[in-house]
Motif scaffolding. Structure first.
Motif, mmCIF file in Angstrom:
data_model
loop_
_atom_site.group_PDB
_atom_site.id
_atom_site.type_symbol
_atom_site.label_atom_id
_atom_site.label_comp_id
_atom_site.label_asym_id
_atom_site.label_seq_id
_atom_site.Cartn_x
_atom_site.Cartn_y
_atom_site.Cartn_z
ATOM 1 N N ALA A 368 0.863 -1.185 0.000
ATOM 2 C CA ALA A 368 0.000 0.000 0.000
ATOM 3 C C ALA A 368 0.897 1.231 0.000
ATOM 4 C CB ALA A 368 -0.896 0.007 1.231
ATOM 5 N N SER A 369 0.684 2.130 -0.953
ATOM 6 C CA SER A 369 1.555 3.307 -1.047
ATOM 7 C C SER A 369 0.708 4.568 -1.189
ATOM 8 C CB SER A 369 2.529 3.153 -2.215
ATOM 9 O OG SER A 369 1.874 2.684 -3.386
ATOM 10 N N PRO A 370 0.360 5.172 -0.033
ATOM 11 C CA PRO A 370 -0.529 6.338 -0.019
ATOM 12 C C PRO A 370 0.204 7.643 -0.354
ATOM 13 C CG PRO A 370 0.104 5.771 2.222
ATOM 14 C CD PRO A 370 0.783 4.770 1.330
ATOM 15 N N HIS A 371 -0.307 8.357 -1.352
ATOM 16 C CA HIS A 371 0.262 9.682 -1.647
ATOM 17 C C HIS A 371 -0.504 10.734 -0.831
ATOM 18 C CE1 HIS A 371 3.084 12.104 -3.665
ATOM 19 N NE2 HIS A 371 3.120 11.463 -4.827
ATOM 20 N N TYR A 372 -0.077 11.977 -0.980
ATOM 21 C CA TYR A 372 -0.664 13.062 -0.178
ATOM 22 C C TYR A 372 -2.140 13.307 -0.489
ATOM 23 C CZ TYR A 372 0.559 15.458 -4.524
ATOM 24 O OH TYR A 372 0.691 15.786 -5.849
ATOM 25 N N PHE A 373 -2.614 12.812 -1.635
ATOM 26 C CA PHE A 373 -4.012 13.086 -1.990
ATOM 27 C C PHE A 373 -4.999 12.088 -1.380
ATOM 28 C CE2 PHE A 373 -2.088 10.853 -5.721
ATOM 29 C CZ PHE A 373 -2.826 9.670 -5.655
ATOM 30 N N VAL A 374 -4.501 11.091 -0.635
ATOM 31 C CA VAL A 374 -5.394 10.129 0.016
ATOM 32 C C VAL A 374 -5.859 10.737 1.346
ATOM 33 C CG1 VAL A 374 -5.626 7.784 0.908
ATOM 34 C CG2 VAL A 374 -4.118 8.231 -1.048
ATOM 35 N N SER A 375 -7.173 10.724 1.561
ATOM 36 C CA SER A 375 -7.711 11.358 2.776
ATOM 37 C C SER A 375 -7.648 10.392 3.963
ATOM 38 C CB SER A 375 -9.157 11.803 2.546
ATOM 39 O OG SER A 375 -9.988 10.659 2.427
ATOM 40 N N GLN A 376 -7.722 10.956 5.147
ATOM 41 C CA GLN A 376 -7.720 10.159 6.379
ATOM 42 C C GLN A 376 -8.901 9.186 6.382
ATOM 43 O OE1 GLN A 376 -5.561 9.967 8.805
ATOM 44 N NE2 GLN A 376 -6.743 8.782 10.297
ATOM 45 N N GLU A 377 -10.034 9.664 5.942
ATOM 46 C CA GLU A 377 -11.240 8.820 5.898
ATOM 47 C C GLU A 377 -10.982 7.615 4.994
ATOM 48 O OE1 GLU A 377 -14.418 7.247 3.747
ATOM 49 O OE2 GLU A 377 -13.556 9.048 2.829
ATOM 50 N N GLN A 378 -10.271 7.817 3.917
ATOM 51 C CA GLN A 378 -9.983 6.705 2.994
ATOM 52 C C GLN A 378 -9.010 5.703 3.609
ATOM 53 O OE1 GLN A 378 -8.896 9.005 -0.595
ATOM 54 N NE2 GLN A 378 -10.771 8.199 -1.530
ATOM 55 N N LEU A 379 -8.026 6.219 4.365
ATOM 56 C CA LEU A 379 -7.080 5.319 5.035
ATOM 57 C C LEU A 379 -7.832 4.434 6.034
ATOM 58 C CD1 LEU A 379 -4.085 7.759 5.788
ATOM 59 C CD2 LEU A 379 -4.274 6.106 3.920
ATOM 60 N N VAL A 380 -8.747 5.032 6.757
ATOM 61 C CA VAL A 380 -9.532 4.289 7.744
ATOM 62 C C VAL A 380 -10.386 3.239 7.038
ATOM 63 C CG1 VAL A 380 -11.410 4.514 9.440
ATOM 64 C CG2 VAL A 380 -9.500 6.152 9.447
ATOM 65 N N ARG A 381 -10.952 3.613 5.899
ATOM 66 C CA ARG A 381 -11.779 2.681 5.126
ATOM 67 C C ARG A 381 -10.948 1.472 4.672
ATOM 68 N NH1 ARG A 381 -14.422 3.744 -0.271
ATOM 69 N NH2 ARG A 381 -13.955 5.957 -0.051
ATOM 70 N N PHE A 382 -9.710 1.750 4.271
ATOM 71 C CA PHE A 382 -8.801 0.675 3.851
ATOM 72 C C PHE A 382 -8.487 -0.270 5.013
ATOM 73 C CE2 PHE A 382 -4.125 -0.293 3.900
ATOM 74 C CZ PHE A 382 -4.181 -1.410 3.085
ATOM 75 N N VAL A 383 -8.154 0.277 6.163
ATOM 76 C CA VAL A 383 -7.809 -0.562 7.320
ATOM 77 C C VAL A 383 -9.017 -1.421 7.720
ATOM 78 C CG1 VAL A 383 -7.129 -0.546 9.759
ATOM 79 C CG2 VAL A 383 -6.054 1.055 8.159
ATOM 80 N N ALA A 384 -10.200 -0.838 7.665
ATOM 81 C CA ALA A 384 -11.415 -1.594 7.991
ATOM 82 C C ALA A 384 -11.613 -2.732 7.004
ATOM 83 C CB ALA A 384 -12.624 -0.648 7.991
ATOM 84 N N ALA A 385 -11.303 -2.485 5.742
ATOM 85 C CA ALA A 385 -11.454 -3.525 4.721
ATOM 86 C C ALA A 385 -10.468 -4.670 4.959
ATOM 87 C CB ALA A 385 -11.257 -2.921 3.332
ATOM 88 N N VAL A 386 -9.246 -4.331 5.369
ATOM 89 C CA VAL A 386 -8.267 -5.389 5.680
ATOM 90 C C VAL A 386 -8.743 -6.171 6.911
ATOM 91 C CG1 VAL A 386 -5.865 -5.903 6.326
ATOM 92 C CG2 VAL A 386 -6.346 -4.078 4.680
ATOM 93 N N ALA A 387 -9.276 -5.479 7.898
ATOM 94 C CA ALA A 387 -9.783 -6.124 9.109
ATOM 95 C C ALA A 387 -10.884 -7.134 8.755
ATOM 96 C CB ALA A 387 -10.309 -5.082 10.093
ATOM 97 N N GLU A 388 -11.697 -6.778 7.767
ATOM 98 C CA GLU A 388 -12.770 -7.694 7.344
ATOM 99 C C GLU A 388 -12.204 -8.956 6.694
ATOM 100 O OE1 GLU A 388 -16.231 -6.535 4.845
ATOM 101 O OE2 GLU A 388 -16.112 -4.702 6.067
ATOM 102 N N ILE A 389 -11.121 -8.797 5.952
ATOM 103 C CA ILE A 389 -10.482 -9.965 5.317
ATOM 104 C C ILE A 389 -9.947 -10.916 6.402
ATOM 105 C CG2 ILE A 389 -8.554 -10.730 3.870
ATOM 106 C CD1 ILE A 389 -8.839 -7.988 2.394
ATOM 107 N N VAL A 390 -9.353 -10.331 7.436
ATOM 108 C CA VAL A 390 -8.812 -11.127 8.533
ATOM 109 C C VAL A 390 -9.943 -11.907 9.201
ATOM 110 C CG1 VAL A 390 -7.609 -11.041 10.748
ATOM 111 C CG2 VAL A 390 -6.966 -9.454 8.926
#
Ligand code: PLP
Length: 391
Positions: A368-390
């Motif tokens: 995962a390689s987040p640039h400056y244009f990725v919002s905090q809300e999007q980062l949280v959404r990504f982590v939640a999606a990984v948590a669901e996979i687990v």
């Protein structure tokens, strides 16, 4: 501070999608798109030569834009079509003889390593591995202990393709110079996300890609050549742009870095890359770096806290690449589940950094390689999606 609303408005692709692949191929901002598409249209109207002539001033100014960005003179810059092309041109220009030594590190990029081994074999030179320090970065003391006057080239991967590690480039380059070796800096993963400047690092050659953190078009790159090293280099590929031909048996090579360019290139893409450099410069590389480092650090902390997720980034100083695995789930499956939720990232196998992946017993990592244009809300959404996979 980066104006998040502005950069997001400039980036149509980042609105709905959670884009975490700037280490692969980033999303170009509107000004880059406008340049590329606009120039292709103009070529269709008046032909490529006339279209190029109309932009002659902007193309010439591009060398100054790149020079300001990379802390060098306009004459130290060559435009190429990829980082690999830049690296190969630089590497192949270093004269070698039997018995010469070339030093690489554990995170050497696959394409670099293969080309190096082949060239070394041709000349009877050796390619040797510099041990890593405990934190995974290149060990400067170990490197120093290996140096002698037979070392002709030291390859420095600033940030590997498979992890957030930032190598101590300046210290490595300084060490290489103690024995007069050429220091070739692969800045493919750092240019556009953190400071990479010739005047600060002192490298002899720096290779850069357009499409990753700089957010330029695909098929673009730069080679920065230190004028102090240039007289020792033998450009392997020259044409009528690199040299003046005066008679049979008589030609004169250009004295600047453009000796490494070929006459033909994609003008639309070059204009796009120049626009990307201007865009990054306008935002400010230090602000970009701070924003990227903050996002990557947030992801590492959040992912590490998930049971079954292991973060694999080495190094003490780290940048915008976050690599991880999910226990019992193949990386491609992780990617597929994330793509289904409109989250874009990559999975890396062993080829990009074989020595490092093998040494650490890793067959693949999700990147995962987040640039400056990725919002905090999007980062949280990504982590939640990984948590669901687990789960
Ligand atoms: C991507 C990458 C390259 C190659 O860049 P291209 O633009 O594909 O040629 C070189 N080195 C590293 C560390 C990379 O991650």
């Amino acid at each position: 501070m980066i104006d998040l609303d502005r950069v997001r408005a400039d980036t149509p692709g980042c609105q709905e999608q959670v884009f975490l692949d700037s280490a692969g191929s980033s999303l170009p901002p509107e000004p880059v798109l406008a340049e590329v598409i606009g120039h292709l249209r103009r070529e269709a109207e008046v032909g490529g030569y006339r279209a190029e002539a109309e932009r002659a001033e902007d193309l010439a100014a591009g060398y100054q834009v790149a020079a300001d960005f990379f802390g060098c003179a306009p004459t130290d810059v060559a435009f190429t079509d990829s980082a690999t092309r830049s690296w190969l041109l630089g590497m192949s220009a270093v004269p070698l003889a039997a018995g010469d030594r070339i030093l690489v590190s554990q995170v050497e990029y696959g394409s670099n390593a293969i080309a190096l081994m082949q060239r070394a074999q041709e000349f009877g030179a050796t390619v040797e591995l510099v041990p890593s320090a405990e934190d995974g970065s290149i060990s400067v003391p170990a490197l120093t202990a290996m140096l002698d006057e037979r070392v002709k080239l030291v390859s420095v991967v600033h940030m590997p393709t498979n992890g957030g590690l930032v190598n101590p480039a300046k210290e490595i380059i300084d060490a290489a110079h103690q024995v007069g070796a050429i220091a070739l800096l692969d800045a493919c993963q750092t240019a556009g996300q953190r400071r990479v400047r010739l005047d600060e690092l002192g490298a002899d050659l720096i290779s850069v890609t357009g499409r990753k953190w700089l957010r330029g078009p695909r098929g673009t790159g730069l080679l920065v050549v230190n004028p102090a090293a240039a007289p020792r280099l033998r450009p392997p590929l020259v044409d009528q742009h690199s040299a003046d031909w005066s008679a049979l048996g008589e030609w004169t090579l250009r004295q600047d870095a453009r000796v490494h360019e070929l006459w033909e290139s994609s003008i639309a893409d070059r204009l796009g890359l120049i626009a990307a450099l201007r865009y990054a410069d306008e935002l400010g590389i230090d602000d970009i770096q701070a924003a990227v480092v903050q996002r990557a650090a947030f992801l590492r902390a959040e992912l590490s806290a998930l049971p079954g997720v292991t973060v694999h980034d080495l190094g003490t100083e780290r940048g915008g690449i976050v690599t991880f695995t999910v226990a019992g789930v193949d990386g491609e499956e992780v990617k597929k589940a994330l793509v289904a939720k409109d989250i874009t990232l990559s999975v890396g196998g062993t080829t990009g950094a074989l020595l490092d992946m093998t040494a650490r017993g890793l067959a693949q990592v999700v990147r995962a390689s987040p640039h400056y244009f990725v919002s905090q809300e999007q980062l949280v959404r990504f982590v939640a999606a990984v948590a669901e996979i687990v789960a």
